[in-house]
Design a protein around this motif. Structure first.
Motif, short mmCIF file in Angstrom:
data_model
loop_
_atom_site.label_atom_id
_atom_site.label_comp_id
_atom_site.label_asym_id
_atom_site.label_seq_id
_atom_site.Cartn_x
_atom_site.Cartn_y
_atom_site.Cartn_z
N ILE A 21 38.13 84.17 98.48
CA ILE A 21 39.11 84.43 99.53
C ILE A 21 39.01 83.36 100.63
O ILE A 21 40.02 82.98 101.22
CB ILE A 21 39.01 85.88 100.06
N CYS A 22 37.81 82.86 100.88
CA CYS A 22 37.66 81.79 101.88
C CYS A 22 38.37 80.52 101.40
O CYS A 22 39.11 79.89 102.16
CB CYS A 22 36.18 81.47 102.14
N LEU A 23 38.13 80.14 100.15
CA LEU A 23 38.78 78.94 99.62
C LEU A 23 40.30 79.12 99.61
O LEU A 23 41.05 78.21 99.99
CB LEU A 23 38.29 78.62 98.20
N ALA A 24 40.75 80.31 99.18
CA ALA A 24 42.19 80.58 99.12
C ALA A 24 42.80 80.47 100.52
O ALA A 24 43.87 79.87 100.70
CB ALA A 24 42.44 81.96 98.53
N ALA A 25 42.13 81.04 101.51
CA ALA A 25 42.64 81.00 102.88
C ALA A 25 42.71 79.57 103.40
O ALA A 25 43.71 79.16 104.00
CB ALA A 25 41.76 81.86 103.80
N LEU A 26 41.65 78.80 103.15
CA LEU A 26 41.63 77.41 103.62
C LEU A 26 42.71 76.58 102.93
O LEU A 26 43.38 75.76 103.56
CB LEU A 26 40.25 76.77 103.38
N LEU A 27 42.91 76.82 101.63
CA LEU A 27 43.95 76.10 100.90
C LEU A 27 45.33 76.45 101.43
O LEU A 27 46.17 75.57 101.65
CB LEU A 27 43.86 76.43 99.40
N ALA A 28 45.57 77.73 101.66
CA ALA A 28 46.88 78.17 102.15
C ALA A 28 47.13 77.63 103.56
O ALA A 28 48.22 77.19 103.88
CB ALA A 28 46.98 79.69 102.13
N ARG A 29 46.09 77.64 104.38
CA ARG A 29 46.26 77.14 105.75
C ARG A 29 46.55 75.65 105.75
O ARG A 29 47.20 75.14 106.65
CB ARG A 29 45.04 77.48 106.60
#
Ligand SMILES: Nc1ncnc2c1ncn2[C@@H]1O[C@H](COP(=O)(O)OP(=O)(O)O)[C@@H](O)[C@H]1O
Ligand SMILES: [Mg+2]
Length: 247
Positions: A21-29
């Motif tokens: 979820i951290c990687l996903a959030a950073l990618l989306a941001r």
């Protein structure tokens, strides 16, 4: 075409869901349209982000999901990432990809996966896999562009992790990245990196310290959002940058 990143660890409780979820959030941001396929029946990623209530709705929807198009089933969680988020974040129920957990039809999984990508116009998909070795992990690894193997510096992890690295190699996964998590404070992170690289002859993307802050957060929020300047977040940002530059 969207890239598939599979996040796995041989042992459970190594930090896969938090990392995903951290990687996903950073990618989306950073502007990507991101899909997360949560392997956990209890949808731990969703729980991390939005809590129990939506989790219940999610489970009801999943059970009724059969004919509904993926656009209606996927949860758009972009609003949880802040107003200046440039990309999108969706959570896709895994049943839509791995219809039968014992299915070994790789083409069927691949096709369902492609349909999800197309209908949500995704740039990147992260799969948070169950631990151990099972058909779902093998199928995911076989179609992945990057296979991330998470481990802790614990003897119980070593042998199984070695087997997963070897397996990913035999499946010709284009990129295998190891991440060492929960390294005790008295360890030298650089030294751990060198040792793991040498032992597994594999790229080590990050060596993450044990963090009391992460632990005490108790998976109640996305760590990289809550602590954008923490060394763990910086290390994950480097991995995200490498995903962008890998094309
Ligand atoms: N670097 C870390 N430092 C401290 N606690 C961590 C760290 N990484 C993960 N944890 C904790 O470990 C537990 C398991 O994490 P989780 O992401 O659910 O693992 P998994 O999905 O592999 O089972 C959670 O309570 C989480 O807060
Ligand atoms: Mg998990």
């Amino acid at each position: 075409m969207a890239k598939l990143i599979v996040i796995h660890s041989f042992k459970g409780g190594t930090g896969r869901s938090n990392l995903t979820i951290c990687l996903a959030a950073l990618l989306a941001r950073s502007g990507a349209r991101v899909g997360v396929i949560d392997s956990d029946v209890m949808s731990s990623c969703i729980q991390i982000l939005v809590g129990e209530d939506i989790l219940r709705v999610e489970r009801v929807l999943q059970s009724l999901a059969g004919p509904l198009p993926i656009r209606q089933i996927a949860h758009n969680l972009t609003s949880y990432l802040g107003p200046d988020t440039q990309g999108k974040l969706f959570v896709i129920p895994k049943e839509r990809i791995f219809a039968d957990p014992h299915a070994t039809d790789i083409d069927a999984v691949y096709n369902r996966f492609q349909r999800a990508i197309e209908s949500l116009a995704l740039d990147i998909v992260l799969i948070d896999t169950p631990s151990g070795l099972n058909p779902e992990v093998l199928l995911s690894a076989a179609i992945s562009d990057t296979f991330i193997i998470l481990m802790r510096p614990d003897k119980q992890d070593y042998q199984g992790t070695g087997m997963m690295v070897e397996l990913a190699r035999r499946l010709h996964v284009p990129r295998i990245v190891m991440i060492v998590n929960e390294v005790p404070p008295d360890f030298d992170l650089g030294e751990v990196k060198t040792q793991v690289e040498r032992a597994y002859q594999c790229e080590v993307g990050a060596v993450l310290p044990h963090s009391e802050q992460l632990m005490s957060m108790g998976s109640a929020a996305v760590f990289s959002m809550r602590h954008p300047e923490h060394p763990i977040t910086h290390a994950l940002q480097q991995i995200v940058a490498s995903m962008h530059t890998a094309g």
